[in-house]
Scaffold this active site. Structure first.
Site, mmCIF file in Angstrom:
data_model
loop_
_atom_site.group_PDB
_atom_site.id
_atom_site.type_symbol
_atom_site.label_atom_id
_atom_site.label_comp_id
_atom_site.label_asym_id
_atom_site.label_seq_id
_atom_site.Cartn_x
_atom_site.Cartn_y
_atom_site.Cartn_z
ATOM 1 N N ASP A 68 0.817 -1.213 0.000
ATOM 2 C CA ASP A 68 0.000 0.000 0.000
ATOM 3 C C ASP A 68 0.853 1.268 0.000
ATOM 4 O O ASP A 68 0.379 2.343 0.348
ATOM 5 C CB ASP A 68 -0.934 -0.001 1.209
ATOM 6 N N GLY A 69 2.121 1.114 -0.348
ATOM 7 C CA GLY A 69 2.993 2.279 -0.402
ATOM 8 C C GLY A 69 3.758 2.538 0.882
ATOM 9 O O GLY A 69 4.472 3.518 0.999
#
Length: 71
Positions: A68-69
């Site tokens: 998710d980064g």
């Protein structure tokens, strides 16, 4: 829980040190750690990886890093 699978976002190479520390800790806790092919290659564990579908079938839980980064 006896077996954990790891899937690491290969475009997030900077997280590999964090993942290695977690793998070391899990191993010290007698938890088996398995990898998908891409994650094994990223972590320098060629030959230990397996297709993601196979990984899912063999693990009690899968940890995803960098999906998710964040790490």
């Amino acid at each position: 829980m006896n077996t954990i699978g790891l899937v690491v976002n290969s475009s997030k190479g900077e997280i590999s040190d964090h993942v290695r520390r977690v793998v070391s800790w899990l191993t010290e806790q007698n938890i088996k750690v398995l990898f998908n092919e891409e994650s094994a290659a990223l972590l320098g564990r060629q030959g230990e990886g397996m297709p993601t579908r196979t990984l899912a079938e063999k693990c009690d839980c899968i940890m995803v890093w960098g999906g998710d980064g964040t790490c």
